[in-house]
Design a protein around this motif. Structure first.
Motif, PDB file in Angstrom:
ATOM      1  N   SER A 100       0.843  -1.197   0.000  1.00 53.93           N
ATOM      2  CA  SER A 100       0.000   0.000   0.000  1.00 53.93           C
ATOM      3  C   SER A 100       0.879   1.247   0.000  1.00 53.93           C
ATOM      4  O   SER A 100       1.651   1.469   0.940  1.00 53.93           O
ATOM      5  CB  SER A 100      -0.912   0.008   1.226  1.00 53.93           C
ATOM      6  N   PRO A 101       0.779   2.064  -1.086  1.00 52.43           N
ATOM      7  CA  PRO A 101       0.059   1.787  -2.325  1.00 52.43           C
ATOM      8  C   PRO A 101       0.824   0.757  -3.159  1.00 52.43           C
ATOM      9  O   PRO A 101       2.025   0.553  -2.938  1.00 52.43           O
ATOM     10  CB  PRO A 101       0.033   3.156  -3.012  1.00 52.43           C
ATOM     11  N   PRO A 102       0.145   0.130  -4.133  1.00 55.06           N
ATOM     12  CA  PRO A 102       0.803  -0.935  -4.903  1.00 55.06           C
ATOM     13  C   PRO A 102       2.073  -0.484  -5.609  1.00 55.06           C
ATOM     14  O   PRO A 102       3.021  -1.275  -5.759  1.00 55.06           O
ATOM     15  CB  PRO A 102      -0.281  -1.335  -5.916  1.00 55.06           C
ATOM     16  N   GLU A 103       2.138   0.785  -6.027  1.00 53.45           N
ATOM     17  CA  GLU A 103       3.317   1.266  -6.747  1.00 53.45           C
ATOM     18  C   GLU A 103       4.494   1.539  -5.830  1.00 53.45           C
ATOM     19  O   GLU A 103       5.609   1.841  -6.291  1.00 53.45           O
ATOM     20  CB  GLU A 103       2.976   2.537  -7.541  1.00 53.45           C
TER      21      GLU A 103
ATOM     22  N   ALA B 263      10.961  -1.787  -1.003  1.00 53.87           N
ATOM     23  CA  ALA B 263      10.496  -0.522  -1.573  1.00 53.87           C
ATOM     24  C   ALA B 263      11.043  -0.330  -2.980  1.00 53.87           C
ATOM     25  O   ALA B 263      12.173  -0.715  -3.290  1.00 53.87           O
ATOM     26  CB  ALA B 263      10.926   0.645  -0.685  1.00 53.87           C
ATOM     27  N   ASN B 264      10.249   0.252  -3.844  1.00 54.96           N
ATOM     28  CA  ASN B 264      10.688   0.647  -5.176  1.00 54.96           C
ATOM     29  C   ASN B 264      11.564   1.896  -5.089  1.00 54.96           C
ATOM     30  O   ASN B 264      11.562   2.583  -4.058  1.00 54.96           O
ATOM     31  CB  ASN B 264       9.484   0.916  -6.073  1.00 54.96           C
ATOM     32  N   PRO B 265      12.307   2.223  -6.164  1.00 53.83           N
ATOM     33  CA  PRO B 265      13.088   3.470  -6.153  1.00 53.83           C
ATOM     34  C   PRO B 265      12.195   4.669  -5.843  1.00 53.83           C
ATOM     35  O   PRO B 265      11.063   4.750  -6.312  1.00 53.83           O
ATOM     36  CB  PRO B 265      13.646   3.536  -7.579  1.00 53.83           C
TER      37      PRO B 265
ATOM     38  N   GLY C 147       6.686   0.054   7.403  1.00 51.49           N
ATOM     39  CA  GLY C 147       6.142  -0.866   8.386  1.00 51.49           C
ATOM     40  C   GLY C 147       4.949  -1.670   7.872  1.00 51.49           C
ATOM     41  O   GLY C 147       4.394  -1.387   6.804  1.00 51.49           O
ATOM     42  N   TRP C 148       4.563  -2.667   8.664  1.00 50.50           N
ATOM     43  CA  TRP C 148       3.422  -3.519   8.336  1.00 50.50           C
ATOM     44  C   TRP C 148       2.163  -3.040   9.063  1.00 50.50           C
ATOM     45  O   TRP C 148       2.248  -2.297  10.034  1.00 50.50           O
ATOM     46  CB  TRP C 148       3.710  -4.969   8.727  1.00 50.50           C
ATOM     47  N   SER C 149       1.031  -3.493   8.583  1.00 49.30           N
ATOM     48  CA  SER C 149      -0.251  -3.035   9.130  1.00 49.30           C
ATOM     49  C   SER C 149      -0.468  -3.436  10.582  1.00 49.30           C
ATOM     50  O   SER C 149      -1.274  -2.825  11.283  1.00 49.30           O
ATOM     51  CB  SER C 149      -1.413  -3.566   8.272  1.00 49.30           C
ATOM     52  N   ASP C 150       0.245  -4.445  11.068  1.00 56.31           N
ATOM     53  CA  ASP C 150       0.084  -4.861  12.471  1.00 56.31           C
ATOM     54  C   ASP C 150       1.106  -4.220  13.386  1.00 56.31           C
ATOM     55  O   ASP C 150       1.200  -4.565  14.561  1.00 56.31           O
ATOM     56  CB  ASP C 150       0.146  -6.384  12.581  1.00 56.31           C
ATOM     57  N   GLY C 151       1.900  -3.268  12.848  1.00 48.17           N
ATOM     58  CA  GLY C 151       2.860  -2.558  13.676  1.00 48.17           C
ATOM     59  C   GLY C 151       4.289  -3.044  13.573  1.00 48.17           C
ATOM     60  O   GLY C 151       5.203  -2.369  14.070  1.00 48.17           O
ATOM     61  N   GLU C 152       4.527  -4.171  12.959  1.00 51.32           N
ATOM     62  CA  GLU C 152       5.895  -4.670  12.790  1.00 51.32           C
ATOM     63  C   GLU C 152       6.677  -3.741  11.856  1.00 51.32           C
ATOM     64  O   GLU C 152       6.159  -3.300  10.832  1.00 51.32           O
ATOM     65  CB  GLU C 152       5.868  -6.092  12.219  1.00 51.32           C
TER      66      GLU C 152
ATOM     67  N   ASP D 157       3.290  -0.952   4.223  1.00 45.52           N
ATOM     68  CA  ASP D 157       3.032   0.462   3.929  1.00 45.52           C
ATOM     69  C   ASP D 157       4.303   1.104   3.386  1.00 45.52           C
ATOM     70  O   ASP D 157       5.386   0.932   3.944  1.00 45.52           O
ATOM     71  CB  ASP D 157       2.580   1.178   5.209  1.00 45.52           C
ATOM     72  N   PHE D 158       4.142   1.869   2.285  1.00 43.21           N
ATOM     73  CA  PHE D 158       5.280   2.541   1.676  1.00 43.21           C
ATOM     74  C   PHE D 158       5.013   4.039   1.593  1.00 43.21           C
ATOM     75  O   PHE D 158       3.874   4.468   1.383  1.00 43.21           O
ATOM     76  CB  PHE D 158       5.550   1.997   0.269  1.00 43.21           C
ATOM     77  N   LEU D 159       6.072   4.842   1.760  1.00 43.62           N
ATOM     78  CA  LEU D 159       5.983   6.294   1.659  1.00 43.62           C
ATOM     79  C   LEU D 159       6.882   6.766   0.525  1.00 43.62           C
ATOM     80  O   LEU D 159       7.998   6.268   0.359  1.00 43.62           O
ATOM     81  CB  LEU D 159       6.403   6.969   2.968  1.00 43.62           C
TER      82      LEU D 159
END
Length: 198
Positions: free
Chosen positions: A14-17, A39-41, A47-52, A71-73
């Motif tokens: 999340s998001p897929p890209e 992560a992509n460039p 982190g993961w949805s459960d907090g890891e 989760d990606f930023l």
């Protein structure tokens, strides 16, 4: 009553890209599943949805199906644009992570004053929440023209441009100054007199 002997572990990005994930599938209840996120460039794993927070992890298949979301930023460019060009510079520019809170400040060059941001704010410090796409913020500056004649009680300077109305938090070369509005399109900026030496 029939006990479930296999469980489905789903992994999503999340998001897929933002990146890729692996390790999902059907597992025997009680078995270990190795999950990973990459992560992509121009993106960062968050982190993961459960907090890891570890990108590579091991989970135990429970008696029910489970979903783990990575989760990606995004790395976002934040820039300031001086109007007119050469009127000022900016602090807070650069590459920032989406969703982070930052501050950008407009700093007038010598002989200029900061007037306002494009959103109308007259505070030279602009709080921002970084979005998911590159950001450019315009700051308007005004050139200060020294008047002729004597200067009493400090240096009085004249600004002639299209800006008018109430202007607050004025900076002259980075120094706060008092301001007085006159007419519809010009103002006097009163610069405090320099302190006496000796």
């Amino acid at each position: 009553y029939e006990c479930q002997t296999q469980a489905l572990i789903s992994v999503r990005a999340s998001p897929p890209e933002g990146g890729s994930v692996s390790g999902g599938g059907y597992f025997a209840v009680g078995a270990n599943a190795d999950l990973s996120a990459a992560a992509n460039p121009d993106w960062t794993f968050n982190g993961w949805s459960d907090g890891e927070t570890a990108a590579v992890r091991t989970v135990v298949a429970a008696a029910t199906n489970a979903t783990y979301t990575a989760d990606f930023l995004r790395h976002v460019s934040v820039q300031g644009l001086a109007v007119p060009e050469g009127g000022g510079t900016f602090t807070g520019e650069g590459i920032h992570v989406s969703g982070s809170n930052i501050q950008m400040q407009a700093v007038p060059e010598r002989g200029w004053i900061f007037v306002k941001w494009e959103n109308g704010s007259t505070n030279s410090v602009l709080p921002l929440t970084v979005a998911y796409s590159d950001m450019v913020y315009q700051a308007h500056f005004a050139l200060v023209t020294p008047p002729s004649g004597p200067r009493v009680g400090g240096n009085s300077v004249l600004i002639t441009n299209r800006y008018f109305g109430i202007i607050t938090n004025v900076l002259l070369g980075g120094t706060p100054v008092a301001i007085q509005a006159h007419g519809s399109n010009w103002v006097h900026v009163l610069v405090p007199a320099p302190a006496a030496v000796g």
